[in-house]
Design an enzyme around this catalytic site. Sequence first.
Site, PDB file in Angstrom:
ATOM      1  N   HIS A 145      41.434  66.779  39.231  1.00  0.00           N
ATOM      2  CA  HIS A 145      42.074  67.837  38.447  1.00  0.00           C
ATOM      3  C   HIS A 145      41.073  68.388  37.419  1.00  0.00           C
ATOM      4  CE1 HIS A 145      46.320  67.837  39.634  1.00  0.00           C
ATOM      5  NE2 HIS A 145      46.289  66.509  39.706  1.00  0.00           N
ATOM      6  N   ASP A 175      48.855  69.695  42.086  1.00  0.00           N
ATOM      7  CA  ASP A 175      50.143  69.037  42.334  1.00  0.00           C
ATOM      8  C   ASP A 175      51.156  70.135  42.644  1.00  0.00           C
ATOM      9  OD1 ASP A 175      48.857  66.740  41.574  1.00  0.00           O
ATOM     10  OD2 ASP A 175      49.815  66.604  39.606  1.00  0.00           O
ATOM     11  N   GLU A 220      50.457  59.677  46.248  1.00  0.00           N
ATOM     12  CA  GLU A 220      51.333  60.748  45.771  1.00  0.00           C
ATOM     13  C   GLU A 220      51.417  61.865  46.805  1.00  0.00           C
ATOM     14  OE1 GLU A 220      50.210  60.220  41.014  1.00  0.00           O
ATOM     15  OE2 GLU A 220      49.283  61.819  42.186  1.00  0.00           O
ATOM     16  N   HIS A 233      50.128  65.476  45.499  1.00  0.00           N
ATOM     17  CA  HIS A 233      48.773  65.663  44.970  1.00  0.00           C
ATOM     18  C   HIS A 233      47.796  65.920  46.120  1.00  0.00           C
ATOM     19  CE1 HIS A 233      45.325  64.321  42.182  1.00  0.00           C
ATOM     20  NE2 HIS A 233      44.776  64.570  43.356  1.00  0.00           N
TER      21      HIS A 233
END
Length: 782
Positions: free
Chosen positions: A690, A697, A755, A758
Amino acid sequence: MNRMWIALGAWLAVAFPSFAWQNSPTPSDGLTAYLKEELRDKKIPAISLRIVDDQKVVFSLDLGHQDYLGTKPVTPLTGFRAGGITKLLTAICVMQLVEEKALGLDDNVVRLVPEFSPANIYKKPISLRALLAHRSGLLREPPEGNIYDPTNPGLKKIVQSLEALPLVYEPDIVVKHSNAGYATLGYLLEKFDKKPYAEVVKSRIFDKLGMTHSSFSAAKSPVETLAEGKMWTYFGKEFPSPKTEISNTSASGLITTSDDLAKLISSLNRKGEGLLKPATFESMIAPQYLPPDFPGGMGLGFFVSDLEGKKLIGHPGRVPGFTSNLSVMPGEKVGVIVLTSKDAIANWVNHVADEALRDYIGRKKNLPGLTFERFKQVPVEEIRRLEGKYANRDTSVEITEREGRLMLFPNFGGFWQEYKLSDRPNEYVSDDGLSFNGRFRRVERIGNGVQSGPLFLERRPASDRPPPEPPQEFRELIGEYGPDTNIVHVFEKDGNLWCNLDWFELVPLIKDSNDAYLFPDNCTLAGEKLIFLRNPLGKAISCFIGNVRLSRRKLDGEDGKTFKVQVTRPVKELEPLAKKSEPPKESIEEKRPSELVELAKLDPLFKFDLRYATKNNFLDTAVYPKEAKGYMQKPAAEALVRVQAKLKSQNLGLMIFDPYRPWYVTKIFWDAVPEKFHNFVADPSKGSRHNRGCAVDLGLYDLKTGKYIDAVSGYDEFSDRAYPNYIGGTSRQRWYRDLLRKAMESEGFTVYEDEWWHFDYKDWKHYGIGNQTFEELANAKP
């Protein structure tokens, strides 16, 4: 002189069997090389293997590490949990009492153990023989001391907990594995010998065979170190096995070493020498309730089958974190023990035991050693061409790609199986620890279908429509039940209710009555029921398997609520410290200049819900300014635009939760959440993708209604449901989750392993860690 030595050798062989001279072949280097490679391929922490020819260990191998972190090598003194091999010890002790005429095989167990009082509506009593041969009709798990029970109630309470429970089957008729039955046998031994089960086995077996490194308690174990077992799941989660004691000691409590079990094999190689009379041993390895010449079945404690046309006896074992196998070919006087520290790899362990015996016996006959098959990964492009459902009138399977692996699942229930490339064109072979050598062992691609043996399945057209919503009654039952170490997942698949037993056995449920479902005949709980208990609002709060109650697990992200954590320190304290800190220094090959662009300006269909600019996030605190906007590196942003264009045709849009994130925010996250959740936040010492502007996300929303599409878990939910391959939820939820993943992967993104929301762009390594604030980005020149 030669005759004298021959005579002396013959005398020694008779007088002292352990000194017998044998013409033993050289152990196979091929087996060692194969196992080294397999441990890496199948992520098995440790294996200990012994081959015993008559009274002599002719092959020893200890590979891997005894600790979960992989720092301490396995030694011959490393202990393992042996699971179901324990049942052999229990059966031998019972048969010693039969030899002593203290018991009869056809005695009524209720008369022997008055505390044993299940509800038996049949005229036929439960005999000692039926318990030993798993034909008692008892359910698999007792209400107390079962595989879900972390307490250690003792065998007496386990047996008492069976009071008034109805039998699943009529005694003597059906082979049904029952840990409850072997708990009863263990308590029977305690009553007759007037001492705890562990002491019974010590005096009746361990002391007689010199098994000095075997016990039933980790706290009192004589082994140098008990290996740490490894648990794993279909969806990628791995964790150490629990350190609690095994409650049902007489069914699966044994802790031992391979050298100690080699001594037991030495006895079995000579028809139970030192433990049993030969006739008693022969009765134990004869299939019960079947013709005498029947080639396989269940003996008295022993599984009976064949290998290369010769009788094979033994027992597999599995407890959380460990899988094992003890096998003996009594006609050849050769046996093998395999102990491993990974859960649920029985088919692979059984295969290793069989191959080790084949290899050794072949070499003993001066044949070349076995060539152990090794297989290659199927190219991802090839897997994606194969993906889909295949069926005929009676059977169907689905093939999919997971983390670059070809996976197949039979829709009548069973296990997900991983396949690799065979040496033959267009042929794939199941090759994982769980499903090794199972049904559909080899699958061949033929035309528009696949062939497995005589079975041909034709490819079915893929649907571009999501599955329908499940019935409301299912939605109120779907969830997780039971303890951390053995979660039962209840989920919807193809319009039916399913459950996942013991982490891996996927079972379609058959409705019996309101909130009661039958397990099918092809599963380990055949004949039993899963019964749900609801609260006044209709939501299930627990379920019962047999008479074992499993509470519904509380998941903070359920019912649309945002998952929250209890922070270690307030964000207001952490934020100024984080802003004063410096990102880590790094060297990047082919570093590219930062080209952060605002996503909202690239596609009007992007919808934003920047959670960290609000209190609606796992910290319950805003860490971005209200004016925060979504940024990504230009190539990643352009790829995201292409993803949106593909989804538009299905009336779907991208809901963006968080793209670029300054490094100081990553540090806040890391310092704020408890350590147990660190796999859900990036380590600031390494920087986040990120921070580099190459991660995003997101979820999906309906272009027509603007509504967010319900997912398997909530965004930023720190739970198992967040894993991209989590098996629970509904078919519709998983369909949308997988659709998003495939669309993102088609444009160079990769899903994060923990996740589903993500995604990282392929070029992230070429960008440095960014720490620009949103205010700085807003004021920067375009």
